[in-house]
Design a protein around this motif. Structure first.
Motif, PDB file in Angstrom:
ATOM      1  N   LYS A 111      -6.187 -11.833   2.001  1.00  0.00           N
ATOM      2  CA  LYS A 111      -7.147 -11.477   0.917  1.00  0.00           C
ATOM      3  C   LYS A 111      -7.710 -10.148   1.188  1.00  0.00           C
ATOM      4  O   LYS A 111      -8.037  -9.493   0.160  1.00  0.00           O
ATOM      5  N   THR A 112      -7.975  -9.615   2.492  1.00  0.00           N
ATOM      6  CA  THR A 112      -8.445  -8.263   2.574  1.00  0.00           C
ATOM      7  C   THR A 112      -7.350  -7.150   2.098  1.00  0.00           C
ATOM      8  O   THR A 112      -7.856  -6.416   1.449  1.00  0.00           O
ATOM      9  N   THR A 113      -6.236  -7.456   2.299  1.00  0.00           N
ATOM     10  CA  THR A 113      -5.210  -6.556   1.866  1.00  0.00           C
ATOM     11  C   THR A 113      -5.232  -6.340   0.094  1.00  0.00           C
ATOM     12  O   THR A 113      -4.985  -5.324  -0.163  1.00  0.00           O
ATOM     13  N   SER A 114      -5.223  -7.649  -0.226  1.00  0.00           N
ATOM     14  CA  SER A 114      -5.350  -7.658  -1.794  1.00  0.00           C
ATOM     15  C   SER A 114      -6.685  -7.008  -2.158  1.00  0.00           C
ATOM     16  O   SER A 114      -6.416  -6.080  -3.195  1.00  0.00           O
ATOM     17  N   GLY A 118      -6.797  -3.268  -4.464  1.00  0.00           N
ATOM     18  CA  GLY A 118      -7.243  -3.429  -5.762  1.00  0.00           C
ATOM     19  C   GLY A 118      -8.428  -2.176  -5.629  1.00  0.00           C
ATOM     20  O   GLY A 118      -8.506  -1.328  -6.817  1.00  0.00           O
ATOM     21  N   ILE A 119      -9.009  -1.992  -4.416  1.00  0.00           N
ATOM     22  CA  ILE A 119      -9.869  -0.854  -4.556  1.00  0.00           C
ATOM     23  C   ILE A 119      -9.159   0.723  -4.560  1.00  0.00           C
ATOM     24  O   ILE A 119      -9.731   1.415  -5.321  1.00  0.00           O
ATOM     25  N   ALA A 121      -6.352   0.986  -5.825  1.00  0.00           N
ATOM     26  CA  ALA A 121      -5.731   1.350  -6.953  1.00  0.00           C
ATOM     27  C   ALA A 121      -6.516   1.598  -8.292  1.00  0.00           C
ATOM     28  O   ALA A 121      -6.424   2.669  -8.796  1.00  0.00           O
ATOM     29  N   GLY A 122      -7.822   1.297  -7.914  1.00  0.00           N
ATOM     30  CA  GLY A 122      -8.915   1.704  -8.716  1.00  0.00           C
ATOM     31  C   GLY A 122      -9.406   3.011  -8.665  1.00  0.00           C
ATOM     32  O   GLY A 122      -9.528   3.805  -9.642  1.00  0.00           O
ATOM     33  N   MET A 123      -9.465   3.326  -7.482  1.00  0.00           N
ATOM     34  CA  MET A 123      -9.792   4.875  -7.102  1.00  0.00           C
ATOM     35  C   MET A 123      -8.664   5.765  -7.767  1.00  0.00           C
ATOM     36  O   MET A 123      -8.987   6.837  -8.172  1.00  0.00           O
ATOM     37  N   SER A 124      -7.243   5.371  -7.478  1.00  0.00           N
ATOM     38  CA  SER A 124      -6.325   6.177  -7.965  1.00  0.00           C
ATOM     39  C   SER A 124      -6.491   6.465  -9.386  1.00  0.00           C
ATOM     40  O   SER A 124      -6.334   7.606  -9.934  1.00  0.00           O
TER      41      SER A 124
END
Length: 190
Positions: A111-114, A118-119, A121-124
Motif C-alpha cells: 500500500k505504501t509503495t502504491s 501515485g505521489i 507520478a503526480g509530481m512528475s
C-alpha cells in the motif's frame, strides 16, 4: 480432595488434633488414630524425599555422561546455543502470529509503495506541466542566454583580466534587458 497430600500439607497438619491447621483427614479421628495417620505420612514423606535424592543423583550422573559424550563428539556449548536459537526462530516463523504479522507488513509495504508511486507520478505530471508553461520557458531562455553570454565572453577573452564573476554580472544585466558597455576585444580591461 484426593487422598494424597503434599509434604507441606502434611507438615501443616502436624499439630495437635485440636489445632486450627488440622487437615480434614484428621477431623473426627481419635487422637491415637490421628497420631498413627501422621506417623504414616511422615514415613511416606521420608520415602518420597529419598526417591527425590536418588533421582537427583541419577540425573547428575546422566548430565555428566551427556557432557562427556558431547565433548567427544565435538558438540560445544556455543553450537548448542546456536541450534537452540535457530530452532526457536524456526518455531517463531512457523507460528500463526508471525505469519499474520508478516502478512500485515507485506500488505502495508504494498500500500505504501502504491501511495508513493501515485505521489511521484503526480509530481512528475505537475513538473511536466510547469516545464511546458510560458513562465518556465521564459526563465529557461533567460538562464540559457545568460549562460551562453558568460561562456562566450569568458572564452573570447581568455587573455583579458575580466573575472568570471564580472562576466556573469555583465551577462545577467544583458539578460534582464539592461545594456552592457561593449569592450573592444583587443584592449585589456582597466
Amino acid at each position: 480432595m484426593s487422598g494424597v497430600q503434599t509434604a507441606e500439607e502434611a507438615m501443616a497438619g502436624a499439630g495437635t488434633p485440636g489445632d486450627v491447621n488440622t487437615p480434614d483427614e484428621l477431623a473426627g479421628l481419635t487422637p491415637e488414630q490421628a497420631e498413627q495417620l501422621r506417623a504414616e505420612w511422615s514415613r511416606e514423606l521420608a520415602r518420597v524425599e529419598d526417591e527425590i535424592a536418588t533421582l537427583r543423583t541419577v540425573l547428575q550422573s546422566k548430565i555428566r555422561q551427556s557432557s562427556e559424550l558431547k565433548r567427544k563428539l565435538g558438540i560445544t556449548v556455543w553450537k548448542e546455543i546456536t541450534e537452540d536459537v535457530n530452532q526457536g526462530l524456526k518455531n517463531v516463523k512457523e507460528s500463526q502470529v508471525y505469519q499474520k504479522t508478516e502478512s500485515v507488513i507485506k500488505s502495508t509495504a504494498e500500500k505504501t509503495t502504491s501511495i508513493l508511486g501515485g505521489i511521484t507520478a503526480g509530481m512528475s505530471t505537475k513538473i511536466g506541466q510547469m516545464r511546458n508553461s510560458d513562465s518556465f520557458r521564459s526563465i529557461e531562455e533567460r538562464v540559457g542566454t545568460a549562460y551562453e553570454n558568460v561562456k562566450g565572453k569568458v572564452t573570447s577573452r581568455s587573455n583579458s583580466t575580466q573575472s568570471f564573476d564580472e562576466a556573469l554580472r555583465d551577462a545577467s544585466r544583458s539578460a534582464s534587458g539592461a545594456t552592457s558597455p561593449s569592450i573592444p576585444e583587443n584592449k585589456p580591461l582597466p
